[in-house]
Design a protein around this motif. Sequence first.
Motif, PDB file in Angstrom:
ATOM      1  N   ILE A 254       3.041  -8.754  -1.778  1.00 47.81           N
ATOM      2  CA  ILE A 254       2.958  -7.344  -2.161  1.00 47.81           C
ATOM      3  C   ILE A 254       3.303  -6.482  -0.949  1.00 47.81           C
ATOM      4  CG2 ILE A 254       0.455  -7.298  -1.641  1.00 47.81           C
ATOM      5  CD1 ILE A 254       0.110  -5.474  -4.082  1.00 47.81           C
ATOM      6  N   PRO A 255       4.182  -5.481  -1.113  1.00 45.63           N
ATOM      7  CA  PRO A 255       4.450  -4.590   0.021  1.00 45.63           C
ATOM      8  C   PRO A 255       3.269  -3.645   0.232  1.00 45.63           C
ATOM      9  CG  PRO A 255       5.835  -4.007  -1.878  1.00 45.63           C
ATOM     10  CD  PRO A 255       5.028  -5.199  -2.283  1.00 45.63           C
ATOM     11  N   GLY A 256       2.939  -3.351   1.485  1.00 40.18           N
ATOM     12  CA  GLY A 256       1.755  -2.542   1.782  1.00 40.18           C
ATOM     13  C   GLY A 256       2.039  -1.386   2.713  1.00 40.18           C
ATOM     14  N   GLY A 257       1.451  -0.210   2.383  1.00 43.66           N
ATOM     15  CA  GLY A 257       1.589   0.980   3.217  1.00 43.66           C
ATOM     16  C   GLY A 257       0.217   1.533   3.563  1.00 43.66           C
ATOM     17  N   ASN A 258      -0.363   2.299   2.620  1.00 42.19           N
ATOM     18  CA  ASN A 258      -1.706   2.823   2.824  1.00 42.19           C
ATOM     19  C   ASN A 258      -2.748   1.751   2.527  1.00 42.19           C
ATOM     20  OD1 ASN A 258      -2.915   5.102   3.841  1.00 42.19           O
ATOM     21  ND2 ASN A 258      -3.072   6.163   1.889  1.00 42.19           N
ATOM     22  N   LEU A 259      -2.323   0.640   1.948  1.00 40.97           N
ATOM     23  CA  LEU A 259      -3.094  -0.599   1.784  1.00 40.97           C
ATOM     24  C   LEU A 259      -4.191  -0.546   0.725  1.00 40.97           C
ATOM     25  CD1 LEU A 259      -3.267  -1.678   5.536  1.00 40.97           C
ATOM     26  CD2 LEU A 259      -1.621  -2.389   3.789  1.00 40.97           C
ATOM     27  N   GLY A 260      -4.077   0.387  -0.206  1.00 43.87           N
ATOM     28  CA  GLY A 260      -5.008   0.375  -1.342  1.00 43.87           C
ATOM     29  C   GLY A 260      -4.642  -0.714  -2.332  1.00 43.87           C
ATOM     30  N   ASN A 261      -3.361  -0.912  -2.540  1.00 42.04           N
ATOM     31  CA  ASN A 261      -2.931  -1.805  -3.631  1.00 42.04           C
ATOM     32  C   ASN A 261      -3.281  -3.263  -3.363  1.00 42.04           C
ATOM     33  OD1 ASN A 261      -1.856  -1.847  -6.211  1.00 42.04           O
ATOM     34  ND2 ASN A 261       0.218  -2.330  -5.510  1.00 42.04           N
ATOM     35  N   VAL A 262      -3.247  -3.684  -2.108  1.00 40.16           N
ATOM     36  CA  VAL A 262      -3.576  -5.092  -1.833  1.00 40.16           C
ATOM     37  C   VAL A 262      -5.056  -5.352  -2.124  1.00 40.16           C
ATOM     38  CG1 VAL A 262      -3.810  -4.671   0.665  1.00 40.16           C
ATOM     39  CG2 VAL A 262      -3.544  -6.981  -0.183  1.00 40.16           C
ATOM     40  N   SER A 263      -5.905  -4.378  -1.827  1.00 36.69           N
ATOM     41  CA  SER A 263      -7.323  -4.596  -2.123  1.00 36.69           C
ATOM     42  C   SER A 263      -7.539  -4.551  -3.636  1.00 36.69           C
ATOM     43  CB  SER A 263      -8.199  -3.574  -1.398  1.00 36.69           C
ATOM     44  OG  SER A 263      -8.124  -2.314  -2.005  1.00 36.69           O
ATOM     45  N   ALA A 264      -6.738  -3.738  -4.338  1.00 36.62           N
ATOM     46  CA  ALA A 264      -6.834  -3.697  -5.800  1.00 36.62           C
ATOM     47  C   ALA A 264      -6.442  -5.051  -6.395  1.00 36.62           C
ATOM     48  CB  ALA A 264      -5.923  -2.601  -6.356  1.00 36.62           C
ATOM     49  N   ALA A 287       3.486  -7.502   2.855  1.00 35.98           N
ATOM     50  CA  ALA A 287       4.764  -7.336   3.539  1.00 35.98           C
ATOM     51  C   ALA A 287       4.884  -5.895   4.034  1.00 35.98           C
ATOM     52  CB  ALA A 287       5.909  -7.671   2.585  1.00 35.98           C
ATOM     53  N   GLN A 288       5.197  -5.726   5.315  1.00 38.02           N
ATOM     54  CA  GLN A 288       5.351  -4.380   5.885  1.00 38.02           C
ATOM     55  C   GLN A 288       6.725  -4.213   6.511  1.00 38.02           C
ATOM     56  OE1 GLN A 288       1.751  -3.574   8.473  1.00 38.02           O
ATOM     57  NE2 GLN A 288       1.462  -2.138   6.759  1.00 38.02           N
ATOM     58  N   ALA A 289       7.187  -2.971   6.550  1.00 37.40           N
ATOM     59  CA  ALA A 289       8.410  -2.679   7.301  1.00 37.40           C
ATOM     60  C   ALA A 289       8.066  -2.754   8.783  1.00 37.40           C
ATOM     61  CB  ALA A 289       8.920  -1.282   6.945  1.00 37.40           C
ATOM     62  N   GLU A 290       8.975  -3.356   9.571  1.00 35.32           N
ATOM     63  CA  GLU A 290       8.700  -3.488  11.004  1.00 35.32           C
ATOM     64  C   GLU A 290       8.451  -2.126  11.656  1.00 35.32           C
ATOM     65  OE1 GLU A 290      11.933  -4.365  13.744  1.00 35.32           O
ATOM     66  OE2 GLU A 290      10.855  -6.180  14.375  1.00 35.32           O
ATOM     67  N   ARG A 291       9.054  -1.079  11.102  1.00 35.05           N
ATOM     68  CA  ARG A 291       8.904   0.248  11.703  1.00 35.05           C
ATOM     69  C   ARG A 291       7.593   0.940  11.321  1.00 35.05           C
ATOM     70  NH1 ARG A 291      14.944   2.880  11.461  1.00 35.05           N
ATOM     71  NH2 ARG A 291      15.854   1.539  13.065  1.00 35.05           N
ATOM     72  N   ALA A 292       6.835   0.307  10.480  1.00 30.18           N
ATOM     73  CA  ALA A 292       5.518   0.853  10.097  1.00 30.18           C
ATOM     74  C   ALA A 292       4.614  -0.342   9.811  1.00 30.18           C
ATOM     75  CB  ALA A 292       5.659   1.752   8.866  1.00 30.18           C
ATOM     76  N   THR A 314      11.846   4.601   8.125  1.00 36.42           N
ATOM     77  CA  THR A 314      12.309   3.354   7.518  1.00 36.42           C
ATOM     78  C   THR A 314      12.879   3.623   6.134  1.00 36.42           C
ATOM     79  OG1 THR A 314      11.577   1.245   6.532  1.00 36.42           O
ATOM     80  CG2 THR A 314       9.870   2.899   6.897  1.00 36.42           C
ATOM     81  N   LEU A 315      13.826   2.763   5.729  1.00 36.02           N
ATOM     82  CA  LEU A 315      14.394   2.868   4.379  1.00 36.02           C
ATOM     83  C   LEU A 315      13.294   2.677   3.329  1.00 36.02           C
ATOM     84  CD1 LEU A 315      17.529   0.692   5.141  1.00 36.02           C
ATOM     85  CD2 LEU A 315      17.581   3.134   4.535  1.00 36.02           C
ATOM     86  N   ALA A 316      12.276   1.912   3.690  1.00 34.78           N
ATOM     87  CA  ALA A 316      11.145   1.699   2.778  1.00 34.78           C
ATOM     88  C   ALA A 316      10.194   2.882   2.910  1.00 34.78           C
ATOM     89  CB  ALA A 316      10.453   0.385   3.118  1.00 34.78           C
ATOM     90  N   SER A 317      10.658   4.045   2.427  1.00 33.49           N
ATOM     91  CA  SER A 317       9.974   5.305   2.733  1.00 33.49           C
ATOM     92  C   SER A 317       8.577   5.399   2.126  1.00 33.49           C
ATOM     93  CB  SER A 317      10.840   6.474   2.251  1.00 33.49           C
ATOM     94  OG  SER A 317      11.247   6.265   0.913  1.00 33.49           O
ATOM     95  N   ALA A 318       8.323   4.690   1.035  1.00 29.45           N
ATOM     96  CA  ALA A 318       6.993   4.781   0.407  1.00 29.45           C
ATOM     97  C   ALA A 318       5.929   4.037   1.199  1.00 29.45           C
ATOM     98  CB  ALA A 318       7.041   4.248  -1.029  1.00 29.45           C
ATOM     99  N   ILE A 319       6.360   3.225   2.179  1.00 27.05           N
ATOM    100  CA  ILE A 319       5.368   2.540   3.011  1.00 27.05           C
ATOM    101  C   ILE A 319       5.537   2.912   4.488  1.00 27.05           C
ATOM    102  CG2 ILE A 319       4.895   0.652   1.407  1.00 27.05           C
ATOM    103  CD1 ILE A 319       6.824  -1.121   2.934  1.00 27.05           C
TER     104      ILE A 319
END
Length: 448
Positions: A254-264, A287-292, A314-319
């Motif tokens: 699972i891609p992770g940014g603010n990291l709520g979804n992985v705990s869900a 999975a995280q973008a190297e830039r974030a 990063t191109l993965a702007s939502a994370i």
Amino acid sequence: MPYRAWFQCINEQCKATYPLNSIIYRCTACGSLLEVQHDMQTLGHRGAKAWMKLFEDRYKSTQWPYGSGVWGKKEWILPKIADDNIVSLYEGGTNLFWAERFGRMIGLDNLWLKLCGNSHSGSFKDLGMTVLVSQVKQMISEGAPIQAVACASTGDTSAALAVYCAAAGIQSIVLLPKGKISIAQLVQPIANGALVLSLDTDFDGCMRVVQEITRDETIYLANSMNSLRIEGQKTVGIEICQQFDWEVPDVIIIPGGNLGNVSALGSGFLMMRDLGLITKLPRIVVAQAERANPLYRSYLKNFESFEPMEAQKTLASAIQIGNPVSVQKAIRTLRQFSGIVMDATEQELADAAALGDTTGMFNCPHTGVALAALIKLINAGKIDRSEHVVVISTAHGLKFTDFKVQYHEEKLDFPCRYANKPIELPPTVEAVREALKNALKKRREQNA
Ligand SMILES: *Cc1c(COP(=O)(O)O)cnc(C)c1O
Ligand SMILES: [Zn+2]
């Protein structure tokens, strides 16, 4: 219904509880995040087989609201909410498909893609937003002073909030980092009547401001630090198991940014295990973008410390998030699920998304991050050829056409291995015939 749920502080030493209709996002005693807890004993009075049958009977039916992938599991989500207050756009029930050709290319026999982006607003955020906006409607009907619901967003949260609020007739407010989200994501809340505030900062800056604004009880906070969102999002894991006839995959990425979804994701699996629907847990990969990648850096130190960072573009702007609000929940989940964190460079994520597309996917850049992480883990020997792997695709690729256009026009600052440029030709049969002859020959050589 006899079932009960409440907010509970995640701090093991505190565990303070609050009713679900209190306007609260953190524990007032210790400041930690909250989570929704359920009366598991009463839920346990219904046996595992009976829960499975109930969920299967409701799945995608037209029996409102139980045909929704979220509300079909209402007793496990918000058992006490009145059906009249449920704001649903029939979220969930998304397709899960065997990515046979891509799997074979990268060395996996049993790879599946869960397309959470095939949803009303085009991302998995719908799963959580239906729950949050429904609870807001319930609280307003009970006389709560809420006048609007607000969020900071990297694009998809604001789209989901705006569309659910529009369906309910509730005002939404979205704080967006100026110039850092896709055009499609910007136009969604605009079309749905949100008050759109474009701030000259990054996501983390918007998040700081919205937490201050929502100290005022008339403006309710819709970010995933509000654990009502997590309750809806946790259905993704339950739905995946249900789609596999209650068989648990070996690995979920699972891609992770603010990291709520992985705990869900983790929370849905724990609930199924505790109520006897399943007996094992999957390994979870974030999975995280190297830039974030603040979680990846912490993982390399065994989670002994966590340092927020300033996320780079990063191109993965939502994370693109450097200071994830739900990091403590995410680390707890990863410890329970033999978790792995992997990151991906811009080139890796873009090439992985594009390679997937050539096999019949249509990936958003965040799904590209997850696919790139998968490829790296296979190559590192951490995922085995025979394992049953599910990649969670978090948004629809059509929200990110700017990313795809730049890639295929080779306008990114790295070589785009799978770029596929249109061939411009005069409108004559000879020109087309000649061009096809050459191009088809080239393709045959490439595929050989
Ligand atoms: C929100 C989002 C994520 C990250 O989810 P978190 O809960 O913030 O970790 C990943 N991909 C897409 C497309 C998103 O919109
Ligand atoms: Zn507390």
